[in-house]
Design a protein around this motif. Sequence first.
Motif, PDB file in Angstrom:
ATOM      1  N   LEU A  93     -26.422 -37.686 -37.387  1.00  0.00           N
ATOM      2  CA  LEU A  93     -27.682 -38.382 -37.129  1.00  0.00           C
ATOM      3  C   LEU A  93     -28.920 -37.548 -37.454  1.00  0.00           C
ATOM      4  CD1 LEU A  93     -26.854 -40.151 -33.728  1.00  0.00           C
ATOM      5  CD2 LEU A  93     -27.016 -41.199 -35.989  1.00  0.00           C
ATOM      6  N   SER A  94     -28.855 -36.227 -37.222  1.00  0.00           N
ATOM      7  CA  SER A  94     -30.063 -35.407 -37.368  1.00  0.00           C
ATOM      8  C   SER A  94     -29.981 -34.385 -38.488  1.00  0.00           C
ATOM      9  CB  SER A  94     -30.380 -34.690 -36.047  1.00  0.00           C
ATOM     10  OG  SER A  94     -29.306 -33.864 -35.653  1.00  0.00           O
ATOM     11  N   GLY A  95     -28.838 -34.303 -39.172  1.00  0.00           N
ATOM     12  CA  GLY A  95     -28.676 -33.309 -40.218  1.00  0.00           C
ATOM     13  C   GLY A  95     -27.809 -32.159 -39.746  1.00  0.00           C
ATOM     14  N   VAL A  96     -27.172 -31.489 -40.698  1.00  0.00           N
ATOM     15  CA  VAL A  96     -26.230 -30.419 -40.361  1.00  0.00           C
ATOM     16  C   VAL A  96     -26.918 -29.272 -39.634  1.00  0.00           C
ATOM     17  CG1 VAL A  96     -24.726 -28.641 -41.337  1.00  0.00           C
ATOM     18  CG2 VAL A  96     -24.637 -30.977 -42.218  1.00  0.00           C
ATOM     19  N   ALA A  97     -28.044 -28.806 -40.169  1.00  0.00           N
ATOM     20  CA  ALA A  97     -28.700 -27.632 -39.594  1.00  0.00           C
ATOM     21  C   ALA A  97     -29.196 -27.896 -38.178  1.00  0.00           C
ATOM     22  CB  ALA A  97     -29.863 -27.197 -40.489  1.00  0.00           C
ATOM     23  N   ILE A  98     -29.966 -28.969 -37.992  1.00  0.00           N
ATOM     24  CA  ILE A  98     -30.535 -29.242 -36.676  1.00  0.00           C
ATOM     25  C   ILE A  98     -29.448 -29.605 -35.671  1.00  0.00           C
ATOM     26  CG2 ILE A  98     -31.960 -30.882 -35.381  1.00  0.00           C
ATOM     27  CD1 ILE A  98     -33.948 -30.839 -37.630  1.00  0.00           C
ATOM     28  N   GLY A  99     -28.491 -30.429 -36.089  1.00  0.00           N
ATOM     29  CA  GLY A  99     -27.413 -30.797 -35.180  1.00  0.00           C
ATOM     30  C   GLY A  99     -26.644 -29.590 -34.684  1.00  0.00           C
ATOM     31  N   THR A 100     -26.332 -28.664 -35.597  1.00  0.00           N
ATOM     32  CA  THR A 100     -25.605 -27.462 -35.213  1.00  0.00           C
ATOM     33  C   THR A 100     -26.458 -26.549 -34.353  1.00  0.00           C
ATOM     34  OG1 THR A 100     -24.420 -27.576 -37.320  1.00  0.00           O
ATOM     35  CG2 THR A 100     -24.273 -25.520 -36.094  1.00  0.00           C
ATOM     36  N   VAL A 101     -27.711 -26.366 -34.755  1.00  0.00           N
ATOM     37  CA  VAL A 101     -28.604 -25.469 -34.030  1.00  0.00           C
ATOM     38  C   VAL A 101     -28.788 -25.916 -32.582  1.00  0.00           C
ATOM     39  CG1 VAL A 101     -31.031 -24.819 -33.833  1.00  0.00           C
ATOM     40  CG2 VAL A 101     -29.849 -24.547 -36.004  1.00  0.00           C
ATOM     41  N   VAL A 102     -29.090 -27.194 -32.387  1.00  0.00           N
ATOM     42  CA  VAL A 102     -29.326 -27.691 -31.026  1.00  0.00           C
ATOM     43  C   VAL A 102     -28.051 -27.595 -30.192  1.00  0.00           C
ATOM     44  CG1 VAL A 102     -29.943 -29.707 -29.649  1.00  0.00           C
ATOM     45  CG2 VAL A 102     -31.213 -29.192 -31.739  1.00  0.00           C
ATOM     46  N   SER A 103     -26.929 -27.968 -30.773  1.00  0.00           N
ATOM     47  CA  SER A 103     -25.664 -27.956 -30.036  1.00  0.00           C
ATOM     48  C   SER A 103     -25.311 -26.555 -29.561  1.00  0.00           C
ATOM     49  CB  SER A 103     -24.526 -28.497 -30.920  1.00  0.00           C
ATOM     50  OG  SER A 103     -24.762 -29.833 -31.290  1.00  0.00           O
ATOM     51  N   ILE A 104     -25.441 -25.578 -30.435  1.00  0.00           N
ATOM     52  CA  ILE A 104     -25.021 -24.224 -30.102  1.00  0.00           C
ATOM     53  C   ILE A 104     -26.087 -23.481 -29.312  1.00  0.00           C
ATOM     54  CG2 ILE A 104     -24.164 -22.049 -31.036  1.00  0.00           C
ATOM     55  CD1 ILE A 104     -22.358 -24.563 -31.375  1.00  0.00           C
ATOM     56  N   ALA A 105     -27.353 -23.738 -29.628  1.00  0.00           N
ATOM     57  CA  ALA A 105     -28.421 -22.986 -28.977  1.00  0.00           C
ATOM     58  C   ALA A 105     -28.583 -23.339 -27.507  1.00  0.00           C
ATOM     59  CB  ALA A 105     -29.740 -23.217 -29.707  1.00  0.00           C
ATOM     60  N   THR A 106     -28.240 -24.570 -27.133  1.00  0.00           N
ATOM     61  CA  THR A 106     -28.379 -24.951 -25.727  1.00  0.00           C
ATOM     62  C   THR A 106     -27.200 -24.480 -24.883  1.00  0.00           C
ATOM     63  OG1 THR A 106     -27.378 -27.110 -26.244  1.00  0.00           O
ATOM     64  CG2 THR A 106     -29.789 -26.986 -26.230  1.00  0.00           C
ATOM     65  N   ALA A 107     -26.081 -24.112 -25.523  1.00  0.00           N
ATOM     66  CA  ALA A 107     -24.879 -23.713 -24.785  1.00  0.00           C
ATOM     67  C   ALA A 107     -25.089 -22.484 -23.902  1.00  0.00           C
ATOM     68  CB  ALA A 107     -23.722 -23.496 -25.752  1.00  0.00           C
ATOM     69  N   PRO A 108     -25.744 -21.402 -24.375  1.00  0.00           N
ATOM     70  CA  PRO A 108     -25.928 -20.242 -23.502  1.00  0.00           C
ATOM     71  C   PRO A 108     -26.716 -20.566 -22.242  1.00  0.00           C
ATOM     72  CG  PRO A 108     -26.368 -19.660 -25.774  1.00  0.00           C
ATOM     73  CD  PRO A 108     -26.236 -21.146 -25.738  1.00  0.00           C
ATOM     74  N   PHE A 109     -27.710 -21.450 -22.376  1.00  0.00           N
ATOM     75  CA  PHE A 109     -28.515 -21.845 -21.214  1.00  0.00           C
ATOM     76  C   PHE A 109     -27.636 -22.532 -20.175  1.00  0.00           C
ATOM     77  CE2 PHE A 109     -31.018 -25.250 -19.157  1.00  0.00           C
ATOM     78  CZ  PHE A 109     -31.909 -24.464 -18.439  1.00  0.00           C
ATOM     79  N   PHE A 110     -26.849 -23.495 -20.612  1.00  0.00           N
ATOM     80  CA  PHE A 110     -25.968 -24.202 -19.685  1.00  0.00           C
ATOM     81  C   PHE A 110     -24.881 -23.285 -19.128  1.00  0.00           C
ATOM     82  CE2 PHE A 110     -27.365 -28.001 -22.247  1.00  0.00           C
ATOM     83  CZ  PHE A 110     -28.075 -28.597 -21.224  1.00  0.00           C
ATOM     84  N   ALA A 111     -24.378 -22.367 -19.955  1.00  0.00           N
ATOM     85  CA  ALA A 111     -23.341 -21.436 -19.501  1.00  0.00           C
ATOM     86  C   ALA A 111     -23.875 -20.517 -18.404  1.00  0.00           C
ATOM     87  CB  ALA A 111     -22.823 -20.610 -20.675  1.00  0.00           C
ATOM     88  N   ALA A 112     -25.088 -20.027 -18.599  1.00  0.00           N
ATOM     89  CA  ALA A 112     -25.682 -19.147 -17.583  1.00  0.00           C
ATOM     90  C   ALA A 112     -25.910 -19.897 -16.273  1.00  0.00           C
ATOM     91  CB  ALA A 112     -26.997 -18.573 -18.103  1.00  0.00           C
ATOM     92  N   ILE A 113     -26.336 -21.160 -16.376  1.00  0.00           N
ATOM     93  CA  ILE A 113     -26.542 -21.969 -15.171  1.00  0.00           C
ATOM     94  C   ILE A 113     -25.218 -22.175 -14.436  1.00  0.00           C
ATOM     95  CG2 ILE A 113     -27.126 -24.281 -14.345  1.00  0.00           C
ATOM     96  CD1 ILE A 113     -29.314 -24.382 -16.428  1.00  0.00           C
ATOM     97  N   LEU A 114     -24.158 -22.487 -15.176  1.00  0.00           N
ATOM     98  CA  LEU A 114     -22.849 -22.680 -14.551  1.00  0.00           C
ATOM     99  C   LEU A 114     -22.368 -21.405 -13.874  1.00  0.00           C
ATOM    100  CD1 LEU A 114     -20.982 -24.785 -17.277  1.00  0.00           C
ATOM    101  CD2 LEU A 114     -21.712 -25.570 -15.018  1.00  0.00           C
ATOM    102  N   GLU A 115     -22.527 -20.269 -14.553  1.00  0.00           N
ATOM    103  CA  GLU A 115     -22.069 -19.015 -13.985  1.00  0.00           C
ATOM    104  C   GLU A 115     -22.890 -18.633 -12.754  1.00  0.00           C
ATOM    105  OE1 GLU A 115     -22.105 -16.130 -17.105  1.00  0.00           O
ATOM    106  OE2 GLU A 115     -20.159 -16.770 -17.904  1.00  0.00           O
TER     107      GLU A 115
END
Length: 308
Positions: A93-115
């Motif tokens: 829907l948003s393109g390879v670069a943006i789709g990948t960037v948003v998906s991976i870049a938000t993961a550390p934030f959520f991981a830190a919150i979970l931990e």
Amino acid sequence: MENNHENFKSVIAIIIASFFWGTTGTAASYTPDISSLAIGAFSMGIGGVLLLITGRKKLLIDYKVMLKQPKILLLGAASVAIYPLAFYTSMRLSGVAIGTVVSIATAPFFAAILERLISKKYISLQWILSFVVGAIGITLLTLGKDQSNNTAYSVNQQSLGIFLGCIAGLTYAGYSWAARSLIESGVHSTSSMSGLFGCAALLLLPSLWFTGDNLFSSSTNALVSLYMAIIPMFLGYLLFGFGLNFIDASKATLITLIEPLVATVLAVFIIGERFKVIGWVGVALVLLCLLMQTIKTQKQLQLAIKST
């Protein structure tokens, strides 16, 4: 000294896995007639089956320990199942670069919150600073996409793609945290990854009955489907599971910020997506973020080598 060496090898393993994962968006772009749900379900489902087969001996030893933690097991398996569906649809829907960037870049934030919320782990200043630098870089990269020659993505499509990218980031963090939690409870990394991905395969593969019509309709579709299942999903997650033996999920997911960099470079030079100067500044900041996160490990290794 041994811990320093293992820590360093874990970082390298996750970096290699991230390179593999960074190729998936470009590979999927060669199969526009395959549903994003189908390519996600097939690659992660078959990858899960392969992980289950290779890890069966250790899984037979550890499965009782895993079953004693049903909430973690179910959370991890559900996250694995949801992640590829959200991830590949986001890129579509948003393109390879943006789709990948948003998906991976938000993961550390959520991981830190979970931990922090669940595992009560301390978040270091180094992690906070590297995350801030990485977040700024990701923002600039997203804003720096040149839309002048790209009318395929409407504003609504791109917004939905970014939202699904955030869902992918949350589920990515979810299964990383679940895998790490199982490992910390005494489960081998191979058992952890094969168990989570094997359970997810039970959810993903049946969906291909409804979505997988074109997976093998041409040689290109077949080759791309098999490549994504075997290389990024199977081999990539073997390496990722090894890395989780020695580093926390928040650090592991932060290191995987290299994945959107690989995806962006491939999207530009192979697919033809274009970025302004501000986008490339964002790429540099993400590289700095990775350097900030891994420099401590490298220093420790150098000290350990000098002490021998």
